[in-house]
Design a protein around this motif. Structure first.
Motif, short mmCIF file in Angstrom:
data_model
loop_
_atom_site.label_atom_id
_atom_site.label_comp_id
_atom_site.label_asym_id
_atom_site.label_seq_id
_atom_site.Cartn_x
_atom_site.Cartn_y
_atom_site.Cartn_z
N SER A 17 0.84 -1.20 0.00
CA SER A 17 0.00 0.00 0.00
C SER A 17 0.88 1.25 0.00
O SER A 17 2.08 1.18 0.23
N GLN A 21 3.51 0.51 -2.43
CA GLN A 21 2.81 0.02 -3.62
C GLN A 21 3.25 0.80 -4.85
O GLN A 21 3.45 0.22 -5.92
N HIS A 43 -3.34 -6.92 1.13
CA HIS A 43 -2.78 -5.76 0.44
C HIS A 43 -1.65 -6.18 -0.49
O HIS A 43 -1.55 -5.69 -1.63
#
Length: 108
Positions: A17, A21, A43
Motif C-alpha cells: 500500500s 505500492q 494488500h
C-alpha cells in the motif's frame, strides 16, 4: 521508460500500500521482478495482481519485518531462487510525536 530494471530482483518491504505500492508497481513497470514483504497479506496480493495485470512480475510474502526470524526466512527463500539486486526498506508505521518523547518500544 523511466529507467531499466529488466532482469533485476527487487525486495520491497511494505509494498502492499501507499508509497510501497507505488514503488512496487513502478519497479515492475521498469522490468523488475518484485518481491513484496508485507504484514497485510491481502494488500500484498492486491499489489501483485495489479502488477500482473500490467504485464509485470511480482510475488507476495506475508512477513512482519519487526520479526527478524521471519525476515531471514523470507530473504533466504527468495535468495535460494534469485539473486537479490535491490532492497527497499519501506515498511513502517506513522507515529506522531518527537524523538525525545518516543518510547523505546515504539522506536523498535
Amino acid at each position: 521508460m523511466k529507467f531499466n530494471l529488466k532482469g533485476k530482483n527487487a525486495i520491497i518491504t511494505g509494498g502492499g500500500s501507499g508509497i510501497g505500492q507505488a514503488i512496487s508497481t513502478t519497479f515492475a513497470a521498469q522490468g523488475a521482478n518484485v518481491h513484496i514483504l508485507e504484514l497485510n497479506a491481502d494488500h500484498a496480493q492486491n499489489t501483485v495482481n495489479l502488477i500482473k495485470e500490467q504485464g509485470g512480475s511480482a510475488t507476495a510474502y506475508n512477513c512482519n519485518v519487526v520479526d527478524q526470524k521471519q525476515v531471514v526466512e523470507v530473504i533466504n527463500e527468495i535468495a535460494s531462487k534469485h539473486d537479490i539486486h535491490i532492497l527497499i526498506n519501506n515498511a513502517g508505521i506513522a507515529h506522531v510525536g518527537n524523538i525525545e518523547k518516543t518510547a523505546e518500544t515504539d522506536l523498535d
